[in-house]
Write an enzyme that holds these catalytic residues in place. Structure first.
Site, mmCIF file in Angstrom:
data_model
loop_
_atom_site.group_PDB
_atom_site.id
_atom_site.type_symbol
_atom_site.label_atom_id
_atom_site.label_comp_id
_atom_site.label_asym_id
_atom_site.label_seq_id
_atom_site.Cartn_x
_atom_site.Cartn_y
_atom_site.Cartn_z
ATOM 1 N N ARG A 278 -30.273 -64.635 66.532
ATOM 2 C CA ARG A 278 -28.123 -64.532 66.144
ATOM 3 C C ARG A 278 -27.975 -63.630 67.855
ATOM 4 N NH1 ARG A 278 -26.934 -61.869 62.001
ATOM 5 N NH2 ARG A 278 -28.952 -61.826 61.201
ATOM 6 N N CYS A 343 -15.403 -70.747 42.591
ATOM 7 C CA CYS A 343 -15.471 -69.780 40.851
ATOM 8 C C CYS A 343 -16.044 -68.628 40.939
ATOM 9 C CB CYS A 343 -15.209 -71.274 40.087
ATOM 10 S SG CYS A 343 -14.041 -72.261 40.298
ATOM 11 N N GLU A 344 -16.447 -68.322 41.596
ATOM 12 C CA GLU A 344 -16.987 -66.589 41.895
ATOM 13 C C GLU A 344 -16.268 -65.836 42.411
ATOM 14 O OE1 GLU A 344 -20.550 -66.448 42.937
ATOM 15 O OE2 GLU A 344 -20.948 -68.264 42.500
HETATM 16 N N1 LLP Z 1 -38.236 -64.586 64.001
HETATM 17 C C1 LLP Z 1 -38.614 -64.545 62.667
HETATM 18 C C2 LLP Z 1 -40.427 -64.004 62.661
HETATM 19 C C3 LLP Z 1 -37.711 -64.566 62.124
HETATM 20 O O1 LLP Z 1 -38.179 -63.994 60.458
HETATM 21 C C4 LLP Z 1 -36.271 -64.339 62.551
HETATM 22 C C5 LLP Z 1 -34.992 -64.372 60.932
HETATM 23 C C6 LLP Z 1 -36.383 -63.981 64.183
HETATM 24 C C7 LLP Z 1 -36.701 -64.576 64.425
HETATM 25 C C8 LLP Z 1 -34.618 -64.509 63.950
HETATM 26 O O2 LLP Z 1 -33.608 -63.498 64.549
HETATM 27 P P1 LLP Z 1 -32.499 -63.531 65.134
HETATM 28 O O3 LLP Z 1 -32.772 -62.176 66.682
HETATM 29 O O4 LLP Z 1 -32.084 -63.902 64.827
HETATM 30 O O5 LLP Z 1 -31.952 -61.422 63.870
HETATM 31 N N2 LLP Z 1 -29.017 -65.342 57.335
HETATM 32 C C9 LLP Z 1 -29.632 -63.582 57.159
HETATM 33 C C10 LLP Z 1 -30.572 -63.516 58.646
HETATM 34 C C11 LLP Z 1 -32.172 -63.747 58.633
HETATM 35 C C12 LLP Z 1 -32.898 -63.714 59.826
HETATM 36 C C13 LLP Z 1 -34.279 -63.854 59.338
HETATM 37 N N3 LLP Z 1 -35.408 -63.839 60.611
HETATM 38 C C14 LLP Z 1 -28.502 -63.272 58.348
HETATM 39 O O6 LLP Z 1 -27.521 -63.351 58.311
HETATM 40 O O7 LLP Z 1 -28.201 -62.402 58.965
#
Ligand code: LLP
Length: 419
Positions: A278, A343-344
């Site tokens: 992110r 539709c939710e």
């Molecule tokens: N490494 C592992 C093992 C992970 O599970 C994740 C994210 C990352 C790295 C990367 O994390 P980041 O730097 O992006 O925070 N869909 C959710 C976020 C799910 C994150 C899953 N794992 C959202 O939209 O907030």
């Protein structure tokens, strides 16, 4: 800092007016800025410059678009993948197999074989059982799989419960207290080169203390393993650094994170590995949408836009906030609920929010949609799969087509026996 700003009263991605992209491609559409991706990739790397040996593996899950991966490959990033599908994307983007890390609690035997075939750099093992299976598969092929053991440090990342991964009750990693025994047993297996530990406590982390605590625990564990005569040359600290979704969000930036990690790891003498997602992609993208109509509501009017929870799931799934802004703002403001056509009631992007005044036909964006946006899109309500555009200066290109419902329908069939 990003490259989406107003020029002559029109919101641009770098030098391209979003109106031009919407006219040509239609809406909804994700638009990414290459300059922003590059900037974040460089800022993150720079923030870690005090650490002697690092490896950067971009978390593909945050934005797996092939063109986005290519931008990061050209910045010298490897990849953190969680499926064979993600691995093939990273390889297709030109990332070297040895720079790819395979994470995830459910790697199948078939995926392990595909990864071994691709010469994957590292498997982050989530259990002893997985390590035993991988070792056997590799040994039977006359190969040695390089791996780390993911440990669950039982630290609360203080983020949304659905994206918190480092508490004892979460499914990730092996229990902290069980780690030395498991590490010793896996280290003895033919077919496995266990070279270190991995940890990832969650995503959208807005406070460095939980990470500091987790890394301290990992350092202690590493010393314990070395004390037992076991080898540790790599420590994978995962991703998780949060990004501001609202102007007033005060989060630690890469600089503070880098200083914390440098301090935490200063005596480790290892290659420190990172899996940022992110922080690289979050504000590198917006979701452009068009207002379909504005209808009265009990308290505030409903602004019904043509993007929905199938295109951007984060508000529905995590009550996430994405700023909403007009592409051609008039300077006037209104209080409104912003909703999609699905539709939710979970198809709601904002309730009672102070937004730019918009009317039917106007274009608007949801900001900070570059991470976990298009990649979590689906076709619920038989809507198209949202397209993606990459901008670079005054150039832009469609980097993922809109997949029409007819294409999806064409992959379905009625068996003869239904008549
Ligand atoms: N490494 C592992 C093992 C992970 O599970 C994740 C994210 C990352 C790295 C990367 O994390 P980041 O730097 O992006 O925070 N869909 C959710 C976020 C799910 C994150 C899953 N794992 C959202 O939209 O907030």
């Amino acid at each position: 800092m990003d490259h989406f700003h107003l020029k002559d009263g029109v919101l641009h991605a770098e030098d391209v007016p979003l109106t031009a992209i919407a006219d040509a491609v239609g809406t909804p559409v994700y638009v990414y800025s290459r300059a922003t991706l590059q900037r974040h990739a460089r800022v993150f790397r720079e923030a870690l410059s005090a650490i002697p040996r690092i490896h950067l593996a971009f978390a593909v899950k945050s934005n797996p678009n092939l063109a986005v991966l290519r931008v990061l490959q050209r910045e010298g990033y490897g990849a953190d993948v969680v499926s064979a599908g993600e691995m093939h994307r990273a390889l297709a983007a030109g990332m070297a197999g040895e720079d790819i890390v395979f994470s995830g609690v459910g790697k199948t035997a078939r995926e392990m074989i595909e990864a071994l075939d691709a010469g994957l750099g590292q498997f982050n093992l989530e259990s002893e059982e997985e390590g035993v299976e991988l070792a056997a598969i590799a040994a039977s092929r006359g190969q040695v799989a390089t791996a780390t053991l993911r440990v669950n440090p039982d630290v609360d990342a203080r983020t949304h419960a659905k994206i918190s991964t480092g508490k004892a009750e979460n499914k990730f990693g092996v229990a902290y207290d069980a780690a030395p025994g498991i590490y010793a047993r896996l280290s003895a297996l033919e077919g496995l080169n266990l070279r270190g530990l991995a940890v990832h406590i969650g995503s959208q982390i807005g406070d460095l203390e939980p990470s500091r605590l987790a890394f301290a625990k990992m350092g202690k564990l590493m010393q314990e393993l070395r004390g037992q005569g076991l080898t540790v040359t790599h420590m994978d600290l995962g991703g998780g650094l949060g990004v501001p979704y609202k102007a007033e969000d005060a989060l630690p930036g890469p600089g503070e994170y880098g200083a914390m990690v440098a301090e935490a790891t200063k005596d480790w003498d290892v290659t420190v590995m990172f899996e940022p997602g992110r922080i690289i992609t979050g504000n590198s993208g917006v979701l452009v949408t068009q207002v379909i109509r504005v209808k009265p509501g009990a308290i505030n009017p409903f602004v019904v836009v043509d993007a929905a929870m199938n295109d951007l799931a984060r508000p529905a799934m995590y009550d996430a906030w994405h700023d909403f802004a007009a592409v051609v703002p008039t300077g006037q403001r209104m209080a409104a609920n912003v909703v999609g056509p699905i539709c939710e009631s979970s198809d709601t992007f904002a309730m009672g929010r102070d937004i730019d005044t918009v009317k039917p036909g106007d274009l608007a964006v949801f900001r900070t949609a570059g991470a976990y946006g298009a990649t979590m899109a689906n076709t619920y309500n038989s809507r198209p799969l949202v397209p993606e555009v990459l901008v670079d200066g005054d150039k832009w290109a469609v980097v993922a087509d809109r997949i029409e419902p007819a294409t999806i329908l064409a992959a379905e069939r009625v068996p003869d026996w239904l008549g």
